[in-house]
Design an enzyme around this catalytic site. Structure first.
Site, PDB file in Angstrom:
ATOM      1  N   TYR A  27      36.394  69.200  50.742  1.00  0.00           N
ATOM      2  CA  TYR A  27      35.218  70.048  50.992  1.00  0.00           C
ATOM      3  C   TYR A  27      33.903  69.296  50.824  1.00  0.00           C
ATOM      4  O   TYR A  27      32.842  69.844  51.144  1.00  0.00           O
ATOM      5  CB  TYR A  27      35.216  71.233  50.025  1.00  0.00           C
ATOM      6  CG  TYR A  27      36.374  72.170  50.191  1.00  0.00           C
ATOM      7  CD1 TYR A  27      36.511  72.957  51.330  1.00  0.00           C
ATOM      8  CD2 TYR A  27      37.357  72.271  49.209  1.00  0.00           C
ATOM      9  CE1 TYR A  27      37.581  73.819  51.496  1.00  0.00           C
ATOM     10  CE2 TYR A  27      38.445  73.135  49.353  1.00  0.00           C
ATOM     11  CZ  TYR A  27      38.546  73.899  50.501  1.00  0.00           C
ATOM     12  OH  TYR A  27      39.601  74.750  50.657  1.00  0.00           O
ATOM     13  N   HIS A  32      29.310  74.169  53.568  1.00  0.00           N
ATOM     14  CA  HIS A  32      29.379  75.078  52.426  1.00  0.00           C
ATOM     15  C   HIS A  32      29.032  74.366  51.117  1.00  0.00           C
ATOM     16  O   HIS A  32      28.744  75.019  50.119  1.00  0.00           O
ATOM     17  CB  HIS A  32      30.795  75.658  52.346  1.00  0.00           C
ATOM     18  CG  HIS A  32      30.857  77.135  52.036  1.00  0.00           C
ATOM     19  ND1 HIS A  32      29.821  78.011  52.280  1.00  0.00           N
ATOM     20  CD2 HIS A  32      31.861  77.891  51.517  1.00  0.00           C
ATOM     21  CE1 HIS A  32      30.183  79.234  51.925  1.00  0.00           C
ATOM     22  NE2 HIS A  32      31.400  79.187  51.450  1.00  0.00           N
ATOM     23  N   TYR A  76      35.741  77.345  42.758  1.00  0.00           N
ATOM     24  CA  TYR A  76      35.717  77.742  44.168  1.00  0.00           C
ATOM     25  C   TYR A  76      34.644  78.812  44.362  1.00  0.00           C
ATOM     26  O   TYR A  76      34.310  79.574  43.454  1.00  0.00           O
ATOM     27  CB  TYR A  76      37.083  78.186  44.705  1.00  0.00           C
ATOM     28  CG  TYR A  76      38.030  77.015  44.830  1.00  0.00           C
ATOM     29  CD1 TYR A  76      37.967  76.169  45.943  1.00  0.00           C
ATOM     30  CD2 TYR A  76      38.936  76.727  43.815  1.00  0.00           C
ATOM     31  CE1 TYR A  76      38.805  75.067  46.039  1.00  0.00           C
ATOM     32  CE2 TYR A  76      39.780  75.623  43.907  1.00  0.00           C
ATOM     33  CZ  TYR A  76      39.703  74.798  45.024  1.00  0.00           C
ATOM     34  OH  TYR A  76      40.523  73.700  45.110  1.00  0.00           O
ATOM     35  N   ASN A  78      34.177  81.670  45.811  1.00  0.00           N
ATOM     36  CA  ASN A  78      34.325  83.123  45.626  1.00  0.00           C
ATOM     37  C   ASN A  78      34.276  83.552  44.170  1.00  0.00           C
ATOM     38  O   ASN A  78      34.096  84.732  43.887  1.00  0.00           O
ATOM     39  CB  ASN A  78      35.646  83.601  46.234  1.00  0.00           C
ATOM     40  CG  ASN A  78      35.700  83.410  47.728  1.00  0.00           C
ATOM     41  OD1 ASN A  78      34.790  82.847  48.328  1.00  0.00           O
ATOM     42  ND2 ASN A  78      36.772  83.887  48.341  1.00  0.00           N
ATOM     43  N   ASP A 103      24.186  77.208  51.144  1.00  0.00           N
ATOM     44  CA  ASP A 103      24.156  77.170  52.602  1.00  0.00           C
ATOM     45  C   ASP A 103      23.809  78.552  53.150  1.00  0.00           C
ATOM     46  O   ASP A 103      24.152  79.562  52.545  1.00  0.00           O
ATOM     47  CB  ASP A 103      25.507  76.702  53.140  1.00  0.00           C
ATOM     48  CG  ASP A 103      26.652  77.632  52.727  1.00  0.00           C
ATOM     49  OD1 ASP A 103      26.820  77.875  51.517  1.00  0.00           O
ATOM     50  OD2 ASP A 103      27.380  78.120  53.611  1.00  0.00           O
ATOM     51  N   ASN A 124      29.906  84.720  49.921  1.00  0.00           N
ATOM     52  CA  ASN A 124      30.792  85.046  48.804  1.00  0.00           C
ATOM     53  C   ASN A 124      30.316  84.462  47.474  1.00  0.00           C
ATOM     54  O   ASN A 124      30.534  85.061  46.418  1.00  0.00           O
ATOM     55  CB  ASN A 124      32.218  84.582  49.099  1.00  0.00           C
ATOM     56  CG  ASN A 124      32.864  85.407  50.195  1.00  0.00           C
ATOM     57  OD1 ASN A 124      32.531  86.573  50.379  1.00  0.00           O
ATOM     58  ND2 ASN A 124      33.771  84.802  50.927  1.00  0.00           N
TER      59      ASN A 124
END
Length: 199
Positions: A27, A32, A76, A78, A103, A124
């Site tokens: 990632y 993101h 993460y 969320n 973002d 999220n």
């Protein structure tokens, strides 16, 4: 000179800067994760060293004499709020002294906007922060990543988890966002909005 007041709770910080992103090499260069990139740039500029705490990575800095902590939640996106609320409790910061750098698909790539509060726009990470902090009224630095162009079949969720287009100068974007954070610390929100917000 500064936006921040030492609250009645005697916060140990002037500003808690939360760079939002996902942990893991896969990632690292995605849209993101631009919040992580800005946090890393601020740590590099101000000699911050990362350590594990609050289910995240944290670095303490001095920026123009102000006490600033950087946080990259490792939960993460969320579940970012779990890490952020733990850090906010530890440092005794009020939501208006907490800046989420994230973002934003509703801004064109390279644009940015600083604000206090506002909607969650389906993000999220922001939703998780608002839920655990019990308010949406924290500072945000929205960094534009745009949306898939007409004819691009990718859903937005896949778009933000992919790398920036080659024509986007990511280094310059991250540097400008870090400049915006430093301006917030030094001169307050209105000054950032005047010089960095999308026209």
């Amino acid at each position: 000179m500064r936006l921040f007041r030492r609250g009645e709770q005697a916060s140990t910080l002037d500003l808690l800067v939360v760079g939002l992103g996902n942990p893991g090499r896969e990632y690292a260069a995605t849209r993101h994760n631009v919040g992580f990139m800005v946090a890393d740039e601020l740590a590099r500029r101000h000699g911050g060293s990362w350590r594990s705490k609050f289910s995240g990575e944290v670095a303490d800095l001095r920026v123009d004499g102000a006490r600033v902590a950087l946080l990259k939640p490792q939960t993460y996106m969320n579940d970012s709020g779990r890490s952020v609320s733990a850090a906010a409790r530890f440092y005794k910061v009020e939501p208006d002294a907490l800046l989420a750098v994230h973002d934003e698909v509703d801004l064109d790539a390279g644009r940015m906007q600083a604000r206090l509060g506002g909607g969650l726009a389906g993000h999220n990470g922001l939703r998780s922060l608002a839920s655990t902090l019990k308010t949406p009224d924290f500072l945000r630095l929205r960094i534009g990543v745009g949306r898939p162009e007409r004819g691009d079949p990718r859903p937005v969720a896949d778009w933000v988890l992919s790398a920036f287009e080659p024509e986007v100068d990511v280094g310059a974007l991250v540097a400008r966002a870090a400049d915006a954070v430093e301006t917030l610390v030094r001169d307050g929100l209105e000054e950032v909005q005047q010089h960095f917000n999308e026209r």
